[in-house]
Design a protein around this motif. Sequence first.
Motif, mmCIF file in Angstrom:
data_model
loop_
_atom_site.group_PDB
_atom_site.id
_atom_site.type_symbol
_atom_site.label_atom_id
_atom_site.label_comp_id
_atom_site.label_asym_id
_atom_site.label_seq_id
_atom_site.Cartn_x
_atom_site.Cartn_y
_atom_site.Cartn_z
ATOM 1 N N LEU A 183 0.831 -1.202 0.000
ATOM 2 C CA LEU A 183 0.000 0.000 0.000
ATOM 3 C C LEU A 183 0.867 1.254 0.000
ATOM 4 N N GLU A 184 2.021 1.175 0.655
ATOM 5 C CA GLU A 184 2.929 2.327 0.681
ATOM 6 C C GLU A 184 3.432 2.662 -0.725
ATOM 7 N N ALA A 185 3.744 1.628 -1.517
ATOM 8 C CA ALA A 185 4.186 1.863 -2.892
ATOM 9 C C ALA A 185 3.048 2.438 -3.726
ATOM 10 N N TRP A 186 1.853 1.921 -3.531
ATOM 11 C CA TRP A 186 0.672 2.470 -4.212
ATOM 12 C C TRP A 186 0.525 3.950 -3.897
ATOM 13 N N LYS A 187 0.601 4.290 -2.617
ATOM 14 C CA LYS A 187 0.434 5.681 -2.192
ATOM 15 C C LYS A 187 1.543 6.570 -2.741
ATOM 16 N N SER A 188 2.756 6.033 -2.855
ATOM 17 C CA SER A 188 3.868 6.824 -3.376
ATOM 18 C C SER A 188 3.630 7.217 -4.830
ATOM 19 N N ASN A 189 3.124 6.291 -5.643
ATOM 20 C CA ASN A 189 2.797 6.623 -7.028
ATOM 21 C C ASN A 189 1.770 7.746 -7.096
ATOM 22 N N PHE A 190 0.764 7.688 -6.246
ATOM 23 C CA PHE A 190 -0.270 8.718 -6.237
ATOM 24 C C PHE A 190 0.217 10.015 -5.592
ATOM 25 N N GLY A 191 1.135 9.888 -4.623
ATOM 26 C CA GLY A 191 1.612 11.084 -3.931
ATOM 27 C C GLY A 191 2.279 12.071 -4.867
ATOM 28 N N VAL A 219 1.818 6.606 -21.428
ATOM 29 C CA VAL A 219 0.929 5.704 -22.164
ATOM 30 C C VAL A 219 0.408 4.601 -21.253
ATOM 31 N N SER A 220 1.045 4.404 -20.099
ATOM 32 C CA SER A 220 0.536 3.440 -19.124
ATOM 33 C C SER A 220 -0.809 3.873 -18.557
ATOM 34 N N SER A 221 -1.163 5.139 -18.748
ATOM 35 C CA SER A 221 -2.482 5.623 -18.325
ATOM 36 C C SER A 221 -3.564 5.266 -19.336
ATOM 37 N N LEU A 222 -3.149 4.869 -20.528
ATOM 38 C CA LEU A 222 -4.087 4.613 -21.622
ATOM 39 C C LEU A 222 -4.192 3.136 -21.986
ATOM 40 N N ARG A 223 -3.168 2.369 -21.665
ATOM 41 C CA ARG A 223 -3.136 0.948 -21.972
ATOM 42 C C ARG A 223 -2.609 0.173 -20.763
ATOM 43 N N ALA A 224 -3.093 -1.048 -20.588
ATOM 44 C CA ALA A 224 -2.694 -1.853 -19.437
ATOM 45 C C ALA A 224 -1.374 -2.562 -19.691
ATOM 46 N N GLY A 225 -0.663 -2.850 -18.613
ATOM 47 C CA GLY A 225 0.586 -3.575 -18.727
ATOM 48 C C GLY A 225 0.916 -4.271 -17.418
ATOM 49 N N GLY A 284 0.034 3.146 -13.501
ATOM 50 C CA GLY A 284 -0.952 3.425 -14.536
ATOM 51 C C GLY A 284 -2.204 4.056 -13.969
ATOM 52 N N ALA A 285 -2.648 3.587 -12.805
ATOM 53 C CA ALA A 285 -3.844 4.149 -12.177
ATOM 54 C C ALA A 285 -3.611 5.605 -11.773
ATOM 55 N N ALA A 286 -2.418 5.894 -11.250
ATOM 56 C CA ALA A 286 -2.100 7.269 -10.865
ATOM 57 C C ALA A 286 -2.092 8.188 -12.077
ATOM 58 N N LYS A 287 -1.493 7.726 -13.171
ATOM 59 C CA LYS A 287 -1.434 8.555 -14.372
ATOM 60 C C LYS A 287 -2.824 8.703 -15.016
ATOM 61 N N ALA A 288 -3.662 7.677 -14.914
ATOM 62 C CA ALA A 288 -5.030 7.797 -15.422
ATOM 63 C C ALA A 288 -5.801 8.838 -14.616
ATOM 64 N N ALA A 289 -5.597 8.848 -13.294
ATOM 65 C CA ALA A 289 -6.210 9.873 -12.456
ATOM 66 C C ALA A 289 -5.713 11.263 -12.847
ATOM 67 N N LEU A 290 -4.420 11.355 -13.145
ATOM 68 C CA LEU A 290 -3.844 12.626 -13.600
ATOM 69 C C LEU A 290 -4.526 13.109 -14.878
ATOM 70 N N ASN A 291 -4.764 12.197 -15.818
ATOM 71 C CA ASN A 291 -5.429 12.576 -17.066
ATOM 72 C C ASN A 291 -6.801 13.179 -16.804
ATOM 73 N N GLN A 292 -7.605 12.473 -15.994
ATOM 74 C CA GLN A 292 -8.975 12.932 -15.732
ATOM 75 C C GLN A 292 -8.982 14.261 -14.993
ATOM 76 N N PHE A 293 -8.105 14.371 -13.995
ATOM 77 C CA PHE A 293 -8.001 15.632 -13.264
ATOM 78 C C PHE A 293 -7.628 16.774 -14.199
ATOM 79 N N SER A 294 -6.683 16.533 -15.096
ATOM 80 C CA SER A 294 -6.238 17.577 -16.026
ATOM 81 C C SER A 294 -7.374 18.047 -16.914
ATOM 82 N N GLN A 295 -8.195 17.126 -17.388
ATOM 83 C CA GLN A 295 -9.309 17.511 -18.250
ATOM 84 C C GLN A 295 -10.367 18.292 -17.477
ATOM 85 N N CYS A 296 -10.608 17.914 -16.218
ATOM 86 C CA CYS A 296 -11.538 18.689 -15.399
ATOM 87 C C CYS A 296 -10.994 20.094 -15.143
ATOM 88 N N ALA A 297 -9.697 20.181 -14.828
ATOM 89 C CA ALA A 297 -9.075 21.493 -14.615
ATOM 90 C C ALA A 297 -9.130 22.339 -15.880
#
Length: 271
Positions: free
Chosen positions: A106-114, A145-151, A158-171
């Motif tokens: 979970l710490e590694a997950w949080k670091s990607n999102f942090g 591209v990991s935000s757009l395709r699975a690997g 990839g989940a963090a970058k996908a969240a970044l994409n959506q946030f950017s479009q809302c902003a």
Amino acid sequence: MTAKRFEGKVAIVTGGSMGIGRSTVLQLAAEGAHVVSCARRKPKLDELEEKVKALGGSFTGYGLDVGDTDAFAAMIKETAERHGRLDLLVNNAPSVIGGMVVDQTLEAWKSNFGIGVHSVFIGVQAALRIMQPQGSGSIVNVSSVSSLRAGLASGAYGAAKAALNQFSQCAAMEAAPYNVRVNVVAPGAVDTPGLNASVRKNEAVKKIMTDSIPMRRAATPEEVAKAICFLGSDDSSFITGVILPVDGGKTPQLYVPAFDITNLDNQAEDR
């Protein structure tokens, strides 16, 4: 002769000490911007400052981890107050901790999102508080591209970058009435120290990865920097809310296992 699209403008680039960030700093400085950059490795920023000065550019470096969101927001505010404006923010600082879902902590997950989401939110928020009253500005967030395709082993990243994409479009939607644009560049494989680390400096693995790209090579950091500078400049003045893959054709590629095309008969024509 290099175009001066950023003459008299002020730009901030996070993670400028190497790779994509370093190339973006050099490109912006060559085009006339005063560039401010932060990174954890201040000596590398000092080296970069000498390089910028040799090119006749202007640069300020901060030894700062964007994970320290209070310090990051303060740097953005201080830059605008010192120079009287802020024209471009490039959120580039990376955090890539790979791992299979069953193994990753979970710490590694949080670091990607942090770094990939939380610090970007703070940076965009601080920049919009300057740019919206100013009536102009551009923000470019660096995704993948990991935000757009699975690997494999890229669930958290990839989940963090996908969240970044959506946030950017809302902003982008919120900022558009103020003539402020928010866009995303999504690089594929880029020939940086990060790529070499991801394949553990194994040239055979690196070749397999790059051979799978339609253009049969990785991008250079300079190529990604050019895409960032395009979206950050007035050349893209009516573009906002886009996610631009810079991946040599990898994202739209339909994978088909290799086969010898010379062994095919005319069955397709007969149908």
